[in-house]
Design an enzyme around this catalytic site. Structure first.
Site, PDB file in Angstrom:
ATOM      1  N   GLU A  90       0.765  -1.448  -0.252  1.00  0.00           N
ATOM      2  CA  GLU A  90       0.160   0.084  -0.440  1.00  0.00           C
ATOM      3  C   GLU A  90       0.914   1.664  -0.019  1.00  0.00           C
ATOM      4  O   GLU A  90       1.947   1.188   0.682  1.00  0.00           O
ATOM      5  CB  GLU A  90      -0.871   0.013   1.082  1.00  0.00           C
ATOM      6  CG  GLU A  90      -1.576  -1.370   1.672  1.00  0.00           C
ATOM      7  CD  GLU A  90      -2.695  -0.883   2.904  1.00  0.00           C
ATOM      8  OE1 GLU A  90      -3.393  -2.703   3.054  1.00  0.00           O
ATOM      9  OE2 GLU A  90      -2.388  -0.795   3.546  1.00  0.00           O
ATOM     10  N   CYS A 104       3.249   8.429   1.973  1.00  0.00           N
ATOM     11  CA  CYS A 104       4.051   7.317   2.647  1.00  0.00           C
ATOM     12  C   CYS A 104       3.576   5.989   2.063  1.00  0.00           C
ATOM     13  O   CYS A 104       2.929   5.353   1.164  1.00  0.00           O
ATOM     14  CB  CYS A 104       2.471   7.005   3.928  1.00  0.00           C
ATOM     15  SG  CYS A 104       2.784   5.402   5.200  1.00  0.00           S
ATOM     16  N   CYS A 118      -1.504  -3.522  14.734  1.00  0.00           N
ATOM     17  CA  CYS A 118      -0.831  -3.123  13.936  1.00  0.00           C
ATOM     18  C   CYS A 118      -1.112  -3.965  12.694  1.00  0.00           C
ATOM     19  O   CYS A 118      -0.908  -5.435  12.397  1.00  0.00           O
ATOM     20  CB  CYS A 118       0.775  -2.962  13.581  1.00  0.00           C
ATOM     21  SG  CYS A 118       1.612  -2.385  11.495  1.00  0.00           S
TER      22      CYS A 118
HETATM   23  N1  SAH Z   1       7.322   0.062  10.937  1.00  0.00           N
HETATM   24  C1  SAH Z   1       7.667   0.648  11.363  1.00  0.00           C
HETATM   25  C2  SAH Z   1       7.345   1.391  10.253  1.00  0.00           C
HETATM   26  C3  SAH Z   1       6.433   1.445   9.731  1.00  0.00           C
HETATM   27  S1  SAH Z   1       4.118   1.885  10.665  1.00  0.00           S
HETATM   28  C4  SAH Z   1       7.432   1.254  12.453  1.00  0.00           C
HETATM   29  O1  SAH Z   1       6.412   1.199  13.329  1.00  0.00           O
HETATM   30  O2  SAH Z   1       7.583   2.036  12.997  1.00  0.00           O
HETATM   31  C5  SAH Z   1       4.233   3.431  10.747  1.00  0.00           C
HETATM   32  C6  SAH Z   1       3.891   4.195  12.239  1.00  0.00           C
HETATM   33  O3  SAH Z   1       2.506   3.393  13.075  1.00  0.00           O
HETATM   34  C7  SAH Z   1       4.630   3.141  13.661  1.00  0.00           C
HETATM   35  O4  SAH Z   1       4.614   4.458  14.257  1.00  0.00           O
HETATM   36  C8  SAH Z   1       3.501   2.293  14.389  1.00  0.00           C
HETATM   37  O5  SAH Z   1       3.920   2.080  15.431  1.00  0.00           O
HETATM   38  C9  SAH Z   1       2.121   2.926  13.793  1.00  0.00           C
HETATM   39  N2  SAH Z   1       0.993   2.026  13.480  1.00  0.00           N
HETATM   40  C10 SAH Z   1       0.680   0.909  13.297  1.00  0.00           C
HETATM   41  N3  SAH Z   1      -0.827   0.780  13.789  1.00  0.00           N
HETATM   42  C11 SAH Z   1      -0.818   1.220  14.139  1.00  0.00           C
HETATM   43  C12 SAH Z   1      -2.368   1.636  14.413  1.00  0.00           C
HETATM   44  N4  SAH Z   1      -3.015   0.553  14.430  1.00  0.00           N
HETATM   45  N5  SAH Z   1      -2.543   2.533  15.256  1.00  0.00           N
HETATM   46  C13 SAH Z   1      -1.474   3.751  15.504  1.00  0.00           C
HETATM   47  N6  SAH Z   1      -0.762   3.683  14.481  1.00  0.00           N
HETATM   48  C14 SAH Z   1      -0.525   1.889  14.471  1.00  0.00           C
HETATM   49 FE1  SF4 Z   2       5.775  -1.406  12.202  1.00  0.00          FE
HETATM   50 FE2  SF4 Z   2       5.517  -3.053  14.234  1.00  0.00          FE
HETATM   51 FE3  SF4 Z   2       3.645  -2.694  12.176  1.00  0.00          FE
HETATM   52 FE4  SF4 Z   2       5.603  -4.371  11.565  1.00  0.00          FE
HETATM   53  S1  SF4 Z   2       4.346  -4.200  12.638  1.00  0.00           S
HETATM   54  S2  SF4 Z   2       4.920  -1.955  10.275  1.00  0.00           S
HETATM   55  S3  SF4 Z   2       7.815  -2.523  13.388  1.00  0.00           S
HETATM   56  S4  SF4 Z   2       4.258  -1.109  13.708  1.00  0.00           S
END
Ligand code: SAH
Ligand code: SF4
Length: 348
Positions: A90, A104, A118
Protein backbone atom coordinates in the site's frame (compact mmCIF):
# COMPACT_ATOMS: atom_id res chain seq x y z
CA UNK A 1 11.51 -7.53 -19.15
CA UNK A 2 14.13 -5.23 -17.68
CA UNK A 3 12.77 -2.73 -15.17
CA UNK A 4 14.63 0.46 -16.09
CA UNK A 5 14.05 1.98 -12.64
CA UNK A 6 16.34 -0.72 -11.25
CA UNK A 7 19.33 0.51 -13.27
CA UNK A 8 22.11 2.92 -12.29
CA UNK A 9 23.22 5.47 -14.90
CA UNK A 10 26.13 3.24 -15.96
CA UNK A 11 23.92 0.15 -16.17
CA UNK A 12 21.51 2.10 -18.33
CA UNK A 13 24.41 3.14 -20.62
CA UNK A 14 25.48 -0.49 -21.03
CA UNK A 15 21.94 -1.51 -21.86
CA UNK A 16 21.60 1.23 -24.46
CA UNK A 17 24.83 0.09 -26.15
CA UNK A 18 23.64 -3.52 -25.95
CA UNK A 19 20.51 -2.37 -27.79
CA UNK A 20 22.77 -1.08 -30.60
CA UNK A 21 22.49 2.63 -29.76
CA UNK A 22 25.08 5.36 -29.11
CA UNK A 23 25.85 5.94 -25.40
CA UNK A 24 24.41 9.50 -25.46
CA UNK A 25 20.97 7.96 -25.91
CA UNK A 26 21.22 6.85 -22.26
CA UNK A 27 21.27 10.49 -21.13
CA UNK A 28 18.21 11.24 -23.21
CA UNK A 29 16.41 8.22 -21.83
CA UNK A 30 17.39 9.17 -18.26
CA UNK A 31 15.88 12.63 -18.77
CA UNK A 32 12.62 11.20 -20.03
CA UNK A 33 12.48 8.84 -17.08
CA UNK A 34 13.42 11.14 -14.21
CA UNK A 35 12.99 14.74 -15.37
CA UNK A 36 9.96 14.49 -17.64
CA UNK A 37 8.78 11.33 -15.85
CA UNK A 38 6.85 9.92 -18.77
CA UNK A 39 5.22 6.52 -18.38
CA UNK A 40 5.40 5.50 -22.02
CA UNK A 41 8.36 4.94 -24.36
CA UNK A 42 6.32 6.28 -27.28
CA UNK A 43 6.32 9.74 -25.66
CA UNK A 44 10.13 9.95 -25.84
CA UNK A 45 10.03 12.06 -28.96
CA UNK A 46 13.76 12.57 -29.57
CA UNK A 47 14.57 8.83 -29.57
CA UNK A 48 14.68 6.90 -32.88
CA UNK A 49 11.70 4.67 -33.57
CA UNK A 50 13.80 1.49 -33.71
CA UNK A 51 15.10 2.22 -30.20
CA UNK A 52 11.60 2.94 -28.87
CA UNK A 53 10.40 -0.37 -30.34
CA UNK A 54 13.30 -2.24 -28.79
CA UNK A 55 12.59 -0.67 -25.40
CA UNK A 56 8.91 -1.53 -25.74
CA UNK A 57 9.74 -5.17 -26.39
CA UNK A 58 12.43 -5.66 -23.74
CA UNK A 59 12.08 -3.08 -21.01
CA UNK A 60 9.51 -1.59 -18.66
CA UNK A 61 9.13 1.61 -16.65
CA UNK A 62 8.36 0.05 -13.30
CA UNK A 63 6.61 -3.12 -12.22
CA UNK A 64 3.80 -2.01 -9.89
CA UNK A 65 0.23 -2.69 -10.92
CA UNK A 66 -2.47 -0.49 -9.41
CA UNK A 67 -5.20 -2.73 -8.02
CA UNK A 68 -7.43 -0.21 -6.32
CA UNK A 69 -7.46 3.34 -5.00
CA UNK A 70 -9.64 5.01 -2.43
CA UNK A 71 -10.08 8.70 -1.76
CA UNK A 72 -10.96 10.04 1.64
CA UNK A 73 -13.10 13.09 2.37
CA UNK A 74 -9.98 14.82 3.79
CA UNK A 75 -8.13 14.46 0.46
CA UNK A 76 -6.05 11.44 1.47
CA UNK A 77 -5.60 8.90 -1.30
CA UNK A 78 -4.78 5.30 -0.56
CA UNK A 79 -3.55 2.82 -3.17
CA UNK A 80 -3.11 -0.90 -3.26
CA UNK A 81 -0.47 -2.20 -5.69
CA UNK A 82 0.42 -5.68 -6.81
CA UNK A 83 4.13 -6.47 -7.17
CA UNK A 84 5.37 -8.63 -10.05
CA UNK A 85 5.15 -11.80 -7.93
CA UNK A 86 1.60 -11.10 -6.77
CA UNK A 87 2.37 -9.56 -3.35
CA UNK A 88 0.17 -6.63 -2.33
CA UNK A 89 1.48 -3.40 -0.83
CA UNK A 90 0.00 0.00 0.00
CA UNK A 91 0.93 3.66 -0.52
CA UNK A 92 -0.89 6.73 0.77
CA UNK A 93 -0.77 10.35 -0.39
CA UNK A 94 -1.70 13.03 2.13
CA UNK A 95 -2.24 16.62 1.03
CA UNK A 96 -1.83 19.34 3.65
CA UNK A 97 -3.25 22.86 3.66
CA UNK A 98 0.16 24.46 3.24
CA UNK A 99 0.58 22.80 -0.18
CA UNK A 100 2.72 19.99 1.18
CA UNK A 101 2.06 16.62 -0.39
CA UNK A 102 3.37 13.72 1.64
CA UNK A 103 3.63 10.15 0.39
CA UNK A 104 3.57 7.34 2.95
CA UNK A 105 5.35 4.35 1.39
CA UNK A 106 5.86 0.67 2.13
CA UNK A 107 9.27 -1.03 2.42
CA UNK A 108 8.19 -4.68 2.84
CA UNK A 109 5.25 -6.86 1.85
CA UNK A 110 3.95 -7.60 5.35
CA UNK A 111 6.13 -7.25 8.43
CA UNK A 112 7.98 -9.68 10.70
CA UNK A 113 7.88 -7.51 13.84
CA UNK A 114 4.45 -8.60 15.04
CA UNK A 115 3.29 -5.44 16.86
CA UNK A 116 -0.13 -6.52 18.12
CA UNK A 117 -2.00 -3.28 17.30
CA UNK A 118 -0.77 -3.10 13.69
CA UNK A 119 -2.70 -4.51 10.72
CA UNK A 120 0.55 -5.21 8.84
CA UNK A 121 2.07 -6.95 11.85
CA UNK A 122 -1.07 -9.07 12.13
CA UNK A 123 -0.64 -10.38 8.57
CA UNK A 124 2.98 -11.52 9.01
CA UNK A 125 5.99 -11.20 6.73
CA UNK A 126 6.01 -12.03 3.00
CA UNK A 127 9.18 -10.46 1.61
CA UNK A 128 11.43 -7.43 1.39
CA UNK A 129 10.65 -4.91 -1.32
CA UNK A 130 13.37 -4.11 -3.82
CA UNK A 131 14.75 -0.56 -3.92
CA UNK A 132 13.12 0.06 -7.30
CA UNK A 133 9.75 -1.08 -5.95
CA UNK A 134 10.02 1.29 -2.98
CA UNK A 135 11.13 4.06 -5.33
CA UNK A 136 8.36 3.45 -7.87
CA UNK A 137 5.65 4.18 -5.29
CA UNK A 138 7.08 7.71 -4.99
CA UNK A 139 7.55 8.04 -8.75
CA UNK A 140 3.90 7.21 -9.39
CA UNK A 141 2.69 9.95 -7.05
CA UNK A 142 5.32 12.43 -8.30
CA UNK A 143 4.32 11.83 -11.91
CA UNK A 144 0.64 12.25 -11.27
CA UNK A 145 1.10 15.37 -9.16
CA UNK A 146 3.31 16.90 -11.86
CA UNK A 147 0.56 16.39 -14.41
CA UNK A 148 -1.68 18.51 -12.14
CA UNK A 149 0.98 21.21 -11.81
CA UNK A 150 1.83 20.07 -8.30
CA UNK A 151 4.78 18.38 -6.68
CA UNK A 152 5.49 15.59 -4.26
CA UNK A 153 7.23 17.40 -1.41
CA UNK A 154 7.67 14.88 1.42
CA UNK A 155 8.13 11.15 1.90
CA UNK A 156 7.61 9.11 5.06
CA UNK A 157 8.52 5.43 5.18
CA UNK A 158 5.61 4.56 7.45
CA UNK A 159 3.61 2.23 5.24
CA UNK A 160 3.81 -1.54 5.40
CA UNK A 161 6.98 -3.08 6.76
CA UNK A 162 9.97 -2.23 8.94
CA UNK A 163 12.42 -0.13 6.88
CA UNK A 164 15.46 -1.09 9.00
CA UNK A 165 14.67 -4.79 8.54
CA UNK A 166 15.24 -4.08 4.81
CA UNK A 167 18.09 -1.66 5.39
CA UNK A 168 20.05 -1.69 2.11
CA UNK A 169 17.06 -1.42 -0.23
CA UNK A 170 15.57 1.32 1.97
CA UNK A 171 18.79 3.37 1.89
CA UNK A 172 19.09 2.90 -1.85
CA UNK A 173 15.50 4.07 -2.36
CA UNK A 174 16.14 7.10 -0.13
CA UNK A 175 19.11 8.10 -2.28
CA UNK A 176 16.90 7.73 -5.36
CA UNK A 177 14.18 9.97 -3.88
CA UNK A 178 16.90 12.61 -3.50
CA UNK A 179 18.80 12.08 -6.78
CA UNK A 180 15.98 11.17 -9.12
CA UNK A 181 12.99 13.05 -7.73
CA UNK A 182 14.80 16.01 -6.19
CA UNK A 183 13.28 15.53 -2.74
CA UNK A 184 15.58 16.91 -0.05
CA UNK A 185 16.83 14.71 2.79
CA UNK A 186 15.09 16.95 5.33
CA UNK A 187 11.80 16.14 3.66
CA UNK A 188 12.24 12.39 4.04
CA UNK A 189 11.47 10.46 7.25
CA UNK A 190 12.24 6.86 8.16
CA UNK A 191 10.15 5.32 10.92
CA UNK A 192 11.50 2.33 12.85
CA UNK A 193 10.07 -0.02 15.43
CA UNK A 194 13.47 0.25 17.14
CA UNK A 195 16.26 -1.88 15.70
CA UNK A 196 19.10 -0.38 17.75
CA UNK A 197 22.08 -1.44 15.57
CA UNK A 198 20.42 -0.01 12.45
CA UNK A 199 19.64 3.26 14.24
CA UNK A 200 23.38 3.59 14.84
CA UNK A 201 24.21 2.58 11.31
CA UNK A 202 21.71 5.13 10.02
CA UNK A 203 23.36 7.83 12.17
CA UNK A 204 26.70 6.93 10.57
CA UNK A 205 25.28 7.58 7.08
CA UNK A 206 25.45 11.27 8.01
CA UNK A 207 22.41 12.11 5.95
CA UNK A 208 19.97 14.83 6.97
CA UNK A 209 17.09 12.35 6.68
CA UNK A 210 14.66 12.41 9.64
CA UNK A 211 14.27 9.51 12.01
CA UNK A 212 11.12 8.49 13.87
CA UNK A 213 11.08 5.86 16.61
CA UNK A 214 7.83 4.02 17.38
CA UNK A 215 8.04 3.82 21.16
CA UNK A 216 4.42 3.63 22.38
CA UNK A 217 5.42 2.41 25.88
CA UNK A 218 8.05 3.45 28.39
CA UNK A 219 8.20 0.22 30.41
CA UNK A 220 10.06 -2.80 29.02
CA UNK A 221 7.72 -5.61 29.99
CA UNK A 222 4.64 -3.69 28.85
CA UNK A 223 6.32 -2.65 25.61
CA UNK A 224 7.36 -6.24 24.93
CA UNK A 225 3.73 -7.33 25.25
CA UNK A 226 2.71 -4.88 22.50
CA UNK A 227 5.90 -5.00 20.45
CA UNK A 228 7.74 -8.33 20.70
CA UNK A 229 10.93 -6.88 19.15
CA UNK A 230 11.43 -5.05 22.46
CA UNK A 231 12.71 -8.32 23.96
CA UNK A 232 15.64 -8.12 21.57
CA UNK A 233 16.26 -4.36 21.76
CA UNK A 234 14.90 -3.01 25.05
CA UNK A 235 14.15 0.65 25.75
CA UNK A 236 17.54 1.56 27.29
CA UNK A 237 19.33 0.37 24.19
CA UNK A 238 16.94 2.33 21.99
CA UNK A 239 17.42 5.55 23.91
CA UNK A 240 21.16 5.10 23.83
CA UNK A 241 21.04 4.53 20.07
CA UNK A 242 18.88 7.68 19.79
CA UNK A 243 21.47 9.68 21.71
CA UNK A 244 24.10 8.39 19.32
CA UNK A 245 21.93 9.51 16.38
CA UNK A 246 21.32 13.02 17.73
CA UNK A 247 25.02 13.43 18.61
CA UNK A 248 26.11 12.38 15.13
CA UNK A 249 23.50 14.27 13.11
CA UNK A 250 22.38 17.07 15.40
CA UNK A 251 18.86 16.25 14.25
CA UNK A 252 15.78 15.98 16.41
CA UNK A 253 14.21 12.53 16.63
CA UNK A 254 10.47 12.04 16.45
CA UNK A 255 9.07 9.67 19.08
CA UNK A 256 5.86 8.08 17.80
CA UNK A 257 3.19 7.39 20.40
CA UNK A 258 0.03 5.58 19.28
CA UNK A 259 -2.30 6.68 22.07
CA UNK A 260 -4.39 3.72 23.25
CA UNK A 261 -7.18 4.19 25.81
CA UNK A 262 -6.25 2.72 29.19
CA UNK A 263 -3.00 1.33 27.82
CA UNK A 264 -0.52 4.22 27.48
CA UNK A 265 -2.52 7.42 28.08
CA UNK A 266 -2.30 7.76 31.88
CA UNK A 267 -0.58 10.52 33.86
CA UNK A 268 1.74 7.95 35.34
CA UNK A 269 2.79 6.87 31.87
CA UNK A 270 3.34 10.52 30.87
CA UNK A 271 5.67 11.05 33.86
CA UNK A 272 7.59 7.91 33.01
CA UNK A 273 7.95 8.99 29.39
CA UNK A 274 8.93 12.52 30.41
CA UNK A 275 11.72 11.16 32.63
CA UNK A 276 12.89 8.83 29.89
CA UNK A 277 13.07 11.52 27.23
CA UNK A 278 14.16 14.56 29.27
CA UNK A 279 17.32 15.97 27.71
CA UNK A 280 17.02 13.99 24.48
CA UNK A 281 16.76 16.09 21.29
CA UNK A 282 13.30 14.87 20.41
CA UNK A 283 9.67 15.60 19.79
CA UNK A 284 6.73 13.33 20.65
CA UNK A 285 4.16 12.72 17.94
CA UNK A 286 0.92 11.41 19.43
CA UNK A 287 -1.41 9.52 17.07
CA UNK A 288 -4.68 8.19 18.50
CA UNK A 289 -4.80 4.46 17.75
CA UNK A 290 -6.44 3.38 14.52
CA UNK A 291 -8.56 0.39 15.62
CA UNK A 292 -7.81 -2.89 13.81
CA UNK A 293 -9.80 -6.12 13.72
CA UNK A 294 -7.42 -8.29 15.67
CA UNK A 295 -6.62 -5.90 18.51
CA UNK A 296 -9.19 -4.81 21.03
CA UNK A 297 -7.61 -1.42 21.90
CA UNK A 298 -9.40 1.88 21.25
CA UNK A 299 -8.03 5.38 20.59
CA UNK A 300 -7.32 7.53 23.66
CA UNK A 301 -9.72 10.39 24.43
CA UNK A 302 -8.69 13.92 23.51
CA UNK A 303 -8.90 15.04 27.15
CA UNK A 304 -6.46 12.37 28.28
CA UNK A 305 -4.11 13.28 25.45
CA UNK A 306 -4.17 16.96 26.47
CA UNK A 307 -3.29 16.05 30.06
CA UNK A 308 -0.57 13.69 28.85
CA UNK A 309 0.99 16.47 26.78
CA UNK A 310 0.91 18.92 29.67
CA UNK A 311 2.86 16.52 31.84
CA UNK A 312 5.44 15.99 29.09
CA UNK A 313 5.85 19.75 28.91
CA UNK A 314 7.00 19.80 32.56
CA UNK A 315 9.95 17.65 31.50
CA UNK A 316 10.77 19.99 28.61
CA UNK A 317 9.46 17.43 26.11
CA UNK A 318 7.55 18.97 23.19
CA UNK A 319 4.70 17.10 21.56
CA UNK A 320 2.09 17.35 18.82
CA UNK A 321 -1.06 15.39 18.10
CA UNK A 322 -1.28 14.10 14.59
CA UNK A 323 -4.64 14.07 12.92
CA UNK A 324 -5.95 10.69 12.03
CA UNK A 325 -6.07 10.99 8.28
CA UNK A 326 -8.06 8.94 5.85
CA UNK A 327 -9.89 7.29 8.73
CA UNK A 328 -12.88 6.61 6.45
CA UNK A 329 -10.76 4.68 3.95
CA UNK A 330 -8.77 2.33 6.21
CA UNK A 331 -5.67 4.47 5.68
CA UNK A 332 -3.98 2.91 8.71
CA UNK A 333 -0.91 0.83 7.98
CA UNK A 334 -1.90 -2.45 6.31
CA UNK A 335 -5.63 -1.91 6.71
CA UNK A 336 -6.61 -1.60 3.06
CA UNK A 337 -5.00 -4.89 2.17
CA UNK A 338 -6.56 -6.61 5.17
CA UNK A 339 -10.03 -5.39 4.31
CA UNK A 340 -9.64 -6.24 0.65
CA UNK A 341 -8.63 -9.78 1.47
CA UNK A 342 -11.58 -10.13 3.81
CA UNK A 343 -13.80 -8.87 1.02
CA UNK A 344 -12.36 -11.52 -1.29
CA UNK A 345 -13.03 -14.19 1.31
CA UNK A 346 -16.61 -13.06 1.66
CA UNK A 347 -16.98 -13.20 -2.11
CA UNK A 348 -15.45 -16.67 -2.11
N1 SAH B 1 7.62 -0.41 10.89
C1 SAH B 1 7.82 0.99 11.10
C2 SAH B 1 7.11 1.87 10.09
C3 SAH B 1 5.74 1.44 9.66
S1 SAH B 1 4.48 1.59 10.88
C4 SAH B 1 7.43 1.35 12.51
O1 SAH B 1 6.82 0.55 13.18
O2 SAH B 1 7.77 2.44 12.92
C5 SAH B 1 4.26 3.36 10.98
C6 SAH B 1 3.70 3.85 12.29
O3 SAH B 1 2.32 3.45 12.43
C7 SAH B 1 4.42 3.30 13.51
O4 SAH B 1 4.66 4.33 14.42
C8 SAH B 1 3.44 2.30 14.04
O5 SAH B 1 3.64 2.02 15.40
C9 SAH B 1 2.14 2.99 13.74
N2 SAH B 1 0.96 2.14 13.79
C10 SAH B 1 0.82 0.87 13.39
N3 SAH B 1 -0.44 0.42 13.57
C11 SAH B 1 -1.12 1.48 14.10
C12 SAH B 1 -2.48 1.66 14.51
N4 SAH B 1 -3.35 0.67 14.43
N5 SAH B 1 -2.83 2.87 15.00
C13 SAH B 1 -1.94 3.87 15.08
N6 SAH B 1 -0.65 3.77 14.71
C14 SAH B 1 -0.25 2.57 14.22
FE1 SF4 C 1 5.80 -1.18 12.11
FE2 SF4 C 1 5.28 -3.03 14.00
FE3 SF4 C 1 3.53 -2.65 12.04
FE4 SF4 C 1 5.85 -3.80 11.52
S1 SF4 C 1 4.27 -4.65 12.84
S2 SF4 C 1 4.86 -2.19 10.33
S3 SF4 C 1 7.20 -2.74 12.93
S4 SF4 C 1 4.11 -1.16 13.61
Amino acid sequence: MINLYALTPSELSSLVVEFGEKPFRARQLWKWMYEKRVDDFAAMSDLPKRFIDKLGQNASLGSLELITRQNSADGTEKRLYQLADGQLIESVLMPYEDQRKTACLSTQAGCAMGCVFCATGQMGFARNMRAEEIFEQAMLFARELASQGERLSNIVLMGMGEPFHNYEATMQAIRQFMDRLGIGARHITVSTVGLAPQIRRFADERLQVNLALSLHKSDDSERSALMPVNRRWPIDELISACRYYTAKTNRRITIEWAAIAGENDSSEEAHKLGRLLAGLLCHVNIIPLNPTDRYSGAPAEQERIDKFRNILKHYGVASTVRLRRGIDIDAGCGQLKTNLIELDQVRG
